[in-house]
Scaffold this motif. Structure first.
Motif, short mmCIF file in Angstrom:
data_model
loop_
_atom_site.label_atom_id
_atom_site.label_comp_id
_atom_site.label_asym_id
_atom_site.label_seq_id
_atom_site.Cartn_x
_atom_site.Cartn_y
_atom_site.Cartn_z
N THR A 1 37.47 35.31 61.74
CA THR A 1 36.98 36.55 62.33
C THR A 1 37.22 37.73 61.40
OG1 THR A 1 37.46 35.73 64.55
CG2 THR A 1 37.26 38.11 64.30
N TYR A 2 38.21 37.60 60.54
CA TYR A 2 38.75 38.77 59.87
C TYR A 2 38.49 38.83 58.37
CZ TYR A 2 41.26 39.18 64.22
OH TYR A 2 41.56 39.30 65.54
N THR A 3 38.18 40.05 57.94
CA THR A 3 38.37 40.40 56.54
C THR A 3 39.87 40.54 56.32
OG1 THR A 3 36.27 41.55 56.25
CG2 THR A 3 38.10 42.28 54.88
N MET A 4 40.35 40.05 55.20
CA MET A 4 41.77 40.13 54.88
C MET A 4 41.99 41.04 53.67
SD MET A 4 43.12 38.31 57.20
CE MET A 4 44.80 38.41 56.57
N GLY A 5 43.09 41.76 53.68
CA GLY A 5 43.39 42.67 52.58
C GLY A 5 44.84 42.57 52.15
N TRP A 6 45.08 43.02 50.93
CA TRP A 6 46.44 43.15 50.41
C TRP A 6 46.67 44.61 50.03
CZ3 TRP A 6 50.36 39.78 50.45
CH2 TRP A 6 50.08 38.42 50.63
N PHE A 7 47.87 45.07 50.33
CA PHE A 7 48.30 46.43 50.02
C PHE A 7 49.70 46.38 49.45
CE2 PHE A 7 45.09 48.86 52.44
CZ PHE A 7 44.50 47.83 53.16
N ARG A 8 50.14 47.48 48.89
CA ARG A 8 51.53 47.56 48.46
C ARG A 8 52.03 48.99 48.64
NH1 ARG A 8 50.82 46.83 41.86
NH2 ARG A 8 49.81 48.86 41.47
N GLN A 9 53.34 49.11 48.74
CA GLN A 9 53.95 50.42 48.84
C GLN A 9 55.21 50.43 47.99
OE1 GLN A 9 54.71 51.88 52.81
NE2 GLN A 9 54.68 53.98 52.06
N ALA A 10 55.19 51.26 46.98
CA ALA A 10 56.34 51.43 46.10
C ALA A 10 57.24 52.51 46.67
CB ALA A 10 55.86 51.81 44.71
N PRO A 11 58.51 52.51 46.31
CA PRO A 11 59.44 53.52 46.81
C PRO A 11 58.95 54.93 46.53
CG PRO A 11 60.63 51.79 45.68
CD PRO A 11 59.19 51.52 45.44
N LYS B 1 56.23 56.31 47.39
CA LYS B 1 54.78 56.44 47.22
C LYS B 1 54.05 56.02 48.49
CE LYS B 1 54.68 55.84 42.21
NZ LYS B 1 54.03 55.13 41.07
N GLU B 2 52.80 56.42 48.57
CA GLU B 2 51.96 56.03 49.69
C GLU B 2 51.51 54.57 49.53
OE1 GLU B 2 49.97 60.35 50.82
OE2 GLU B 2 48.73 58.70 50.12
N ARG B 3 51.16 53.98 50.65
CA ARG B 3 50.64 52.63 50.62
C ARG B 3 49.32 52.61 49.86
NH1 ARG B 3 50.57 50.34 56.31
NH2 ARG B 3 48.72 51.68 56.51
N GLU B 4 49.14 51.58 49.04
CA GLU B 4 47.99 51.49 48.13
C GLU B 4 47.18 50.24 48.44
OE1 GLU B 4 47.24 51.02 43.27
OE2 GLU B 4 49.24 50.76 44.13
N PHE B 5 45.89 50.40 48.59
CA PHE B 5 44.98 49.26 48.74
C PHE B 5 44.89 48.50 47.42
CE2 PHE B 5 41.37 46.77 49.93
CZ PHE B 5 40.55 46.73 48.81
N LEU B 6 44.95 47.17 47.49
CA LEU B 6 44.84 46.35 46.30
C LEU B 6 43.56 45.50 46.27
CD1 LEU B 6 48.50 45.01 46.06
CD2 LEU B 6 47.48 46.92 44.81
N ALA B 7 43.29 44.81 47.38
CA ALA B 7 42.16 43.89 47.36
C ALA B 7 41.78 43.51 48.79
CB ALA B 7 42.50 42.63 46.57
N ALA B 8 40.53 43.10 48.95
CA ALA B 8 40.04 42.62 50.23
C ALA B 8 39.10 41.45 50.00
CB ALA B 8 39.32 43.73 50.99
N ILE B 9 39.00 40.58 51.01
CA ILE B 9 38.13 39.42 50.90
C ILE B 9 37.44 39.21 52.24
CG2 ILE B 9 40.02 37.82 51.48
CD1 ILE B 9 38.71 35.86 49.43
N SER B 10 36.14 38.89 52.19
CA SER B 10 35.36 38.70 53.41
C SER B 10 35.78 37.44 54.13
CB SER B 10 33.87 38.65 53.06
OG SER B 10 33.62 37.54 52.20
N TRP B 11 35.24 37.28 55.35
CA TRP B 11 35.68 36.19 56.21
C TRP B 11 35.48 34.82 55.57
CZ3 TRP B 11 32.59 32.26 58.05
CH2 TRP B 11 31.22 32.42 57.84
N ASN B 12 34.45 34.66 54.77
CA ASN B 12 34.18 33.34 54.19
C ASN B 12 34.56 33.26 52.71
OD1 ASN B 12 32.25 34.95 53.07
ND2 ASN B 12 30.51 33.62 53.56
N GLY B 13 35.16 34.32 52.20
CA GLY B 13 35.55 34.33 50.79
C GLY B 13 34.41 34.64 49.84
N GLY B 14 33.23 34.92 50.37
CA GLY B 14 32.07 35.12 49.51
C GLY B 14 32.04 36.46 48.81
#
Length: 121
Positions: A31-41, A43-56
């Protein structure tokens, strides 16, 4: 409710590689798009990457493009972040997240608890 659990963080040296995993349970993973984020000390949270439901389709932030790669295995309800040539500035807590929006950079509804990555110089 969707439950996300990250793993794979740790202490590594500059130039090393790590693969983070995020196991998802509770709702249909595809059902979901999945994403990765990071937050350094400090600093604000930073978007890194996202992938669609089927990986396409994927999207990577310019700051990590060419070094980090997002992927998913729908049979295992898991999303991954492969990180290569790590640098001290990659030190942060890394989070995975889920959204019903397509390849979003913001607005994720569900979040994991995070896994810490420390890169020593």
């Amino acid at each position: 409710q969707v439950h996300l659990v990250e793993s794979g963080g740790g202490l590594v040296q500059t130039g090393s590689s790590l693969r983070l995993s995020c196991a998802v349970s509770g709702r249909t993973f595809t059902t979901y798009t999945m994403g990765w984020f990071r937050q350094a000390p400090g600093k604000e949270r930073e978007f890194l990457a996202a992938i669609s439901w089927n990986g396409g389709s994927t999207k990577h932030a310019d700051s990590v493009k060419g070094r980090f790669t997002i992927s998913r295995d729908n049979a295992k309800n898991t999303v991954y972040l492969e990180m290569n040539n790590l640098k001290p500035e990659d030190t942060a807590v890394y989070y995975c997240a889920a959204t019903i929006d397509r390849l979003a950079r913001t607005g994720y509804e569900y979040w994991g608890q995070g896994t810490r990555v420390t890169v020593s110089s």
